[in-house]
Structure formats: C-alpha cells, structure tokens
Design a protein around this motif. Structure first.
Motif, PDB file in Angstrom:
ATOM      1  N   SER A  53       0.793  -1.229   0.000  1.00 31.35           N
ATOM      2  CA  SER A  53       0.000   0.000   0.000  1.00 31.35           C
ATOM      3  C   SER A  53       0.828   1.283   0.000  1.00 31.35           C
ATOM      4  O   SER A  53       0.257   2.364  -0.051  1.00 31.35           O
ATOM      5  CB  SER A  53      -0.917   0.017   1.233  1.00 31.35           C
ATOM      6  N   HIS A  54       2.150   1.183   0.040  1.00 32.30           N
ATOM      7  CA  HIS A  54       2.970   2.386   0.154  1.00 32.30           C
ATOM      8  C   HIS A  54       2.882   3.228  -1.124  1.00 32.30           C
ATOM      9  O   HIS A  54       3.041   2.709  -2.239  1.00 32.30           O
ATOM     10  CB  HIS A  54       4.426   2.012   0.418  1.00 32.30           C
ATOM     11  N   PRO A  55       2.646   4.530  -0.986  1.00 30.82           N
ATOM     12  CA  PRO A  55       2.473   5.404  -2.166  1.00 30.82           C
ATOM     13  C   PRO A  55       3.680   5.471  -3.082  1.00 30.82           C
ATOM     14  O   PRO A  55       3.530   5.755  -4.276  1.00 30.82           O
ATOM     15  CB  PRO A  55       2.189   6.784  -1.537  1.00 30.82           C
ATOM     16  N   VAL A  56       4.888   5.238  -2.555  1.00 30.47           N
ATOM     17  CA  VAL A  56       6.073   5.378  -3.386  1.00 30.47           C
ATOM     18  C   VAL A  56       6.106   4.336  -4.503  1.00 30.47           C
ATOM     19  O   VAL A  56       6.804   4.510  -5.509  1.00 30.47           O
ATOM     20  CB  VAL A  56       7.346   5.270  -2.514  1.00 30.47           C
ATOM     21  N   LEU A  57       5.324   3.262  -4.366  1.00 27.50           N
ATOM     22  CA  LEU A  57       5.289   2.210  -5.380  1.00 27.50           C
ATOM     23  C   LEU A  57       4.166   2.415  -6.397  1.00 27.50           C
ATOM     24  O   LEU A  57       3.973   1.564  -7.266  1.00 27.50           O
ATOM     25  CB  LEU A  57       5.119   0.842  -4.704  1.00 27.50           C
ATOM     26  N   THR A  58       3.449   3.518  -6.291  1.00 28.76           N
ATOM     27  CA  THR A  58       2.304   3.751  -7.173  1.00 28.76           C
ATOM     28  C   THR A  58       2.706   3.762  -8.642  1.00 28.76           C
ATOM     29  O   THR A  58       2.095   3.086  -9.481  1.00 28.76           O
ATOM     30  CB  THR A  58       1.611   5.076  -6.824  1.00 28.76           C
ATOM     31  N   SER A  59       3.753   4.525  -8.969  1.00 30.17           N
ATOM     32  CA  SER A  59       4.148   4.637 -10.380  1.00 30.17           C
ATOM     33  C   SER A  59       4.642   3.309 -10.928  1.00 30.17           C
ATOM     34  O   SER A  59       4.459   3.011 -12.107  1.00 30.17           O
ATOM     35  CB  SER A  59       5.235   5.704 -10.539  1.00 30.17           C
ATOM     36  N   GLY A  60       5.269   2.495 -10.074  1.00 33.11           N
ATOM     37  CA  GLY A  60       5.752   1.200 -10.519  1.00 33.11           C
ATOM     38  C   GLY A  60       4.647   0.234 -10.885  1.00 33.11           C
ATOM     39  O   GLY A  60       4.854  -0.692 -11.669  1.00 33.11           O
ATOM     40  N   VAL A  61       3.462   0.456 -10.328  1.00 32.47           N
ATOM     41  CA  VAL A  61       2.323  -0.422 -10.608  1.00 32.47           C
ATOM     42  C   VAL A  61       1.415   0.164 -11.680  1.00 32.47           C
ATOM     43  O   VAL A  61       0.870  -0.555 -12.511  1.00 32.47           O
ATOM     44  CB  VAL A  61       1.517  -0.678  -9.308  1.00 32.47           C
ATOM     45  N   ALA A  62       1.275   1.479 -11.672  1.00 32.34           N
ATOM     46  CA  ALA A  62       0.288   2.117 -12.545  1.00 32.34           C
ATOM     47  C   ALA A  62       0.720   2.214 -14.002  1.00 32.34           C
ATOM     48  O   ALA A  62      -0.127   2.290 -14.895  1.00 32.34           O
ATOM     49  CB  ALA A  62      -0.041   3.518 -12.015  1.00 32.34           C
ATOM     50  N   TYR A  63       2.023   2.229 -14.253  1.00 26.64           N
ATOM     51  CA  TYR A  63       2.515   2.440 -15.611  1.00 26.64           C
ATOM     52  C   TYR A  63       3.081   1.146 -16.170  1.00 26.64           C
ATOM     53  O   TYR A  63       3.915   0.491 -15.537  1.00 26.64           O
ATOM     54  CB  TYR A  63       3.583   3.531 -15.631  1.00 26.64           C
ATOM     55  N   ILE A  64       2.659   0.793 -17.380  1.00 33.45           N
ATOM     56  CA  ILE A  64       3.028  -0.494 -17.960  1.00 33.45           C
ATOM     57  C   ILE A  64       4.523  -0.606 -18.210  1.00 33.45           C
ATOM     58  O   ILE A  64       5.101  -1.691 -18.111  1.00 33.45           O
ATOM     59  CB  ILE A  64       2.221  -0.742 -19.260  1.00 33.45           C
ATOM     60  N   PHE A  65       5.180   0.516 -18.525  1.00 36.65           N
ATOM     61  CA  PHE A  65       6.605   0.436 -18.835  1.00 36.65           C
ATOM     62  C   PHE A  65       7.452   0.232 -17.574  1.00 36.65           C
ATOM     63  O   PHE A  65       8.658   0.052 -17.669  1.00 36.65           O
ATOM     64  CB  PHE A  65       7.081   1.688 -19.593  1.00 36.65           C
ATOM     65  N   GLN A  66       6.821   0.252 -16.391  1.00 39.05           N
ATOM     66  CA  GLN A  66       7.538  -0.048 -15.155  1.00 39.05           C
ATOM     67  C   GLN A  66       7.474  -1.529 -14.804  1.00 39.05           C
ATOM     68  O   GLN A  66       7.936  -1.944 -13.736  1.00 39.05           O
ATOM     69  CB  GLN A  66       6.935   0.775 -14.002  1.00 39.05           C
ATOM     70  N   ARG A  67       6.913  -2.330 -15.699  1.00 38.59           N
ATOM     71  CA  ARG A  67       6.758  -3.751 -15.411  1.00 38.59           C
ATOM     72  C   ARG A  67       8.102  -4.447 -15.222  1.00 38.59           C
ATOM     73  O   ARG A  67       8.205  -5.428 -14.500  1.00 38.59           O
ATOM     74  CB  ARG A  67       5.968  -4.435 -16.534  1.00 38.59           C
ATOM     75  N   ASN A  68       9.138  -3.939 -15.876  1.00 40.63           N
ATOM     76  CA  ASN A  68      10.450  -4.564 -15.684  1.00 40.63           C
ATOM     77  C   ASN A  68      10.889  -4.483 -14.225  1.00 40.63           C
ATOM     78  O   ASN A  68      11.482  -5.416 -13.690  1.00 40.63           O
ATOM     79  CB  ASN A  68      11.495  -3.920 -16.595  1.00 40.63           C
ATOM     80  N   GLY A  69      10.565  -3.364 -13.560  1.00 39.54           N
ATOM     81  CA  GLY A  69      10.882  -3.244 -12.139  1.00 39.54           C
ATOM     82  C   GLY A  69      10.082  -4.199 -11.282  1.00 39.54           C
ATOM     83  O   GLY A  69      10.603  -4.792 -10.328  1.00 39.54           O
ATOM     84  N   LEU A  70       8.807  -4.364 -11.607  1.00 42.45           N
ATOM     85  CA  LEU A  70       7.964  -5.306 -10.873  1.00 42.45           C
ATOM     86  C   LEU A  70       8.459  -6.737 -11.044  1.00 42.45           C
ATOM     87  O   LEU A  70       8.519  -7.509 -10.079  1.00 42.45           O
ATOM     88  CB  LEU A  70       6.514  -5.195 -11.341  1.00 42.45           C
ATOM     89  N   LEU A  71       8.809  -7.104 -12.281  1.00 43.08           N
ATOM     90  CA  LEU A  71       9.298  -8.454 -12.535  1.00 43.08           C
ATOM     91  C   LEU A  71      10.649  -8.681 -11.855  1.00 43.08           C
ATOM     92  O   LEU A  71      10.899  -9.760 -11.301  1.00 43.08           O
ATOM     93  CB  LEU A  71       9.420  -8.690 -14.037  1.00 43.08           C
ATOM     94  N   CYS A  72      11.510  -7.677 -11.882  1.00 40.11           N
ATOM     95  CA  CYS A  72      12.789  -7.794 -11.205  1.00 40.11           C
ATOM     96  C   CYS A  72      12.579  -8.017  -9.709  1.00 40.11           C
ATOM     97  O   CYS A  72      13.238  -8.870  -9.102  1.00 40.11           O
ATOM     98  CB  CYS A  72      13.618  -6.535 -11.440  1.00 40.11           C
ATOM     99  N   THR A  73      11.648  -7.266  -9.117  1.00 36.98           N
ATOM    100  CA  THR A  73      11.346  -7.427  -7.698  1.00 36.98           C
ATOM    101  C   THR A  73      10.797  -8.820  -7.404  1.00 36.98           C
ATOM    102  O   THR A  73      11.180  -9.465  -6.411  1.00 36.98           O
ATOM    103  CB  THR A  73      10.326  -6.370  -7.246  1.00 36.98           C
ATOM    104  N   PHE A  74       9.910  -9.300  -8.270  1.00 31.69           N
ATOM    105  CA  PHE A  74       9.320 -10.626  -8.064  1.00 31.69           C
ATOM    106  C   PHE A  74      10.390 -11.710  -8.078  1.00 31.69           C
ATOM    107  O   PHE A  74      10.459 -12.559  -7.175  1.00 31.69           O
ATOM    108  CB  PHE A  74       8.272 -10.901  -9.144  1.00 31.69           C
ATOM    109  N   PHE A  75      11.247 -11.701  -9.084  1.00 36.35           N
ATOM    110  CA  PHE A  75      12.288 -12.721  -9.175  1.00 36.35           C
ATOM    111  C   PHE A  75      13.354 -12.525  -8.090  1.00 36.35           C
ATOM    112  O   PHE A  75      13.935 -13.505  -7.597  1.00 36.35           O
ATOM    113  CB  PHE A  75      12.923 -12.705 -10.566  1.00 36.35           C
ATOM    114  N   TYR A  76      13.603 -11.289  -7.711  1.00 33.16           N
ATOM    115  CA  TYR A  76      14.553 -10.973  -6.640  1.00 33.16           C
ATOM    116  C   TYR A  76      14.080 -11.593  -5.331  1.00 33.16           C
ATOM    117  O   TYR A  76      14.841 -12.285  -4.632  1.00 33.16           O
ATOM    118  CB  TYR A  76      14.639  -9.452  -6.518  1.00 33.16           C
ATOM    119  N   LEU A  77      12.805 -11.350  -4.994  1.00 31.65           N
ATOM    120  CA  LEU A  77      12.239 -11.903  -3.761  1.00 31.65           C
ATOM    121  C   LEU A  77      12.116 -13.425  -3.845  1.00 31.65           C
ATOM    122  O   LEU A  77      12.313 -14.123  -2.844  1.00 31.65           O
ATOM    123  CB  LEU A  77      10.876 -11.271  -3.486  1.00 31.65           C
ATOM    124  N   THR A  78      11.792 -13.938  -5.028  1.00 29.10           N
ATOM    125  CA  THR A  78      11.727 -15.387  -5.202  1.00 29.10           C
ATOM    126  C   THR A  78      13.084 -16.018  -4.971  1.00 29.10           C
ATOM    127  O   THR A  78      13.194 -17.094  -4.353  1.00 29.10           O
ATOM    128  CB  THR A  78      11.219 -15.729  -6.610  1.00 29.10           C
TER     129      THR A  78
END
Length: 244
Positions: A53-78
């Motif tokens: 829910s943290h606001p600083v992650l809003t742009s990373g979720v709302a914009y499609i071109f930020q998906r690389n950051g989301l995927l990097c985070t997912f695989f990083y945490l995995t």
C-alpha cells in the motif's frame, strides 16, 4: 497484470519475513522447534501490508513500462525465498531450491540490471543466518553460487569501465566514481520518500543531478548517512539478526 505481480511481491515479503523470524529464533535459542508468536506474525503481515500500500510504489504499478521493475522485484524476492529454503537449519541442502534460486536470480537480472545487487543480499544472508554447524554443507553449495554472482558483478563492472560513459549519458566523461556518488543521493532520496511520501514529493520520474565531486549536491552528507546506517547494522548483529 502489474497489480497481480505487485500482490505476489507483497505476499513474498510477508512470507520471507516469517521465515527469517523463525530462522533467527532457531539460531539464537538453538531450538529447532521454535514457534513464532502472534507478535512476530503481526509484524510480518504489517510489513507486507506496508509494501502493498505504500504510495512510493504507485508509479511502478500504474505504468506499464515499469513492469520490468515489478518483474525484477518478483524474481529478486523469489531468489531470496529459494535461498532460505535451500539451506534449512539442521537439514541437508535442498538441491531443488538451489536450482530455483539460480533461475530466479538470472531472471531478476534479465528483467532489470538492479537484480545484480542480489549478490550483496546473498552474502548478508550467509553471514547472519547460517548455522555454524553447517559450514561444510554451505561451502559445497553456496560458494559456487556466489561465484556465479561475483562473475555477473565483475562483467557489469568491466562494462562500466571499458564502455565510454559518454555514449550512455549526456554528461560527457562521467566516471564510475561519479556514478557511485550520484547513487548515494538516489538512495537517500528514496529512503526519504519511504519515510515521508507526501503527494507533492511523489513523481514518476525523479531528476537527480550528476555528482561530479564529493562536495557536489550534498553527496558527502548522503554518504555519511549511509555509513551510519551500515554501522548501525553491524552494531545490531549480535543483538538482533533480523534488525541487522
């Protein structure tokens, strides 16, 4: 799809903290049957809730071109979760999770170059959460994996040194050291956004002036704060593994 990945990332944060809490208790109390209490579970859930829910992650979720950051985070945490599962306390190394760890690490790098920093996380985990009685098993499996990570880091550094920085920026001869000093300000900026995410301070694209010397753009202050944080982490090692 971005929202789904973000939810999965929050779940991984929650699960990883639960496992780290359990692991820390086993190492500190030498009790293989240590059970987490409700307070531990609450703080793990709270961390996941803050992440999602943290606001600083809003742009990373709302914009499609930020998906690389989301995927990097997912695989990083995995990769971190797989690392925890690959080396359980009091048991032999789980080879299947070692494979998952390697695959997730590579996918994290391929998603975004930030994934290469996982080598630091792996070494910190190895340092803080390894059982002294399992050193031989760790050397057999963990150090070869660390070698792969170090090789990736060396290749990235070689590229930074040998490819003229002027080809990748508009600042001319921007050295590796100037790049590192600039990153100090970047880290401090995002730490401040985590602590104080006021809407006026949130922006999809933050502009960070290039730091050309230690006196520019308060780089010395950012570096000093980061050193203090690192020192606090070292101080916490014997008192609280997870805090460290």
């Amino acid at each position: 799809f971005n929202i789904l990945i973000h939810i999965l990332n929050a779940c991984l944060v929650w699960i990883i903290i639960l496992h780290l809490q359990e692991r820390a208790k086993k190492l500190d109390r030498k009790n293989g049957d240590e059970i987490l209490d409700n307070i531990d579970k609450f703080f793990a859930a709270l961390a996941g809730a803050i992440f999602i829910s943290h606001p600083v992650l809003t742009s990373g979720v709302a914009y499609i071109f930020q998906r690389n950051g989301l995927l990097c985070t997912f695989f990083y945490l995995t990769a971190l979760y797989a690392l925890i599962k690959a080396f359980p306390i009091g048991q032999s190394t789980n080879r299947k999770w070692v494979v998952v760890f390697c695959g997730a690490y590579l996918l994290s790098i391929w998603s975004k170059e930030t994934g290469i920093t996982f080598i630091a996380v792996a070494f910190i985990f190895h340092w803080l959460f390894r059982s002294p009685t399992e050193a031989q098993d760790w050397r057999r499996w963990f150090y070869p994996l660390s070698g792969v990570c170090i090789f990736s880091l060396a290749m990235a550094f070689w590229q930074m040194v040998h490819i003229p920085i002027s080809k990748r920026t508009v600042y001319g001869n921007w050295t590796v050291w100037q790049n590192i000093m600039t990153q100090w300000n970047v880290v401090m900026k995002y730490l401040s956004l985590i602590l104080w995410p006021h809407p006026d301070r949130l922006n999809i694209d933050h502009d960070f002036p290039i730091t050309l010397s230690i006196d520019d753009n308060q780089a010395w202050l950012s570096g000093l704060v980061l050193i203090v944080l690192l020192g606090f982490g070292f101080w916490c090692i014997k008192k609280h593994r997870l805090m460290a």
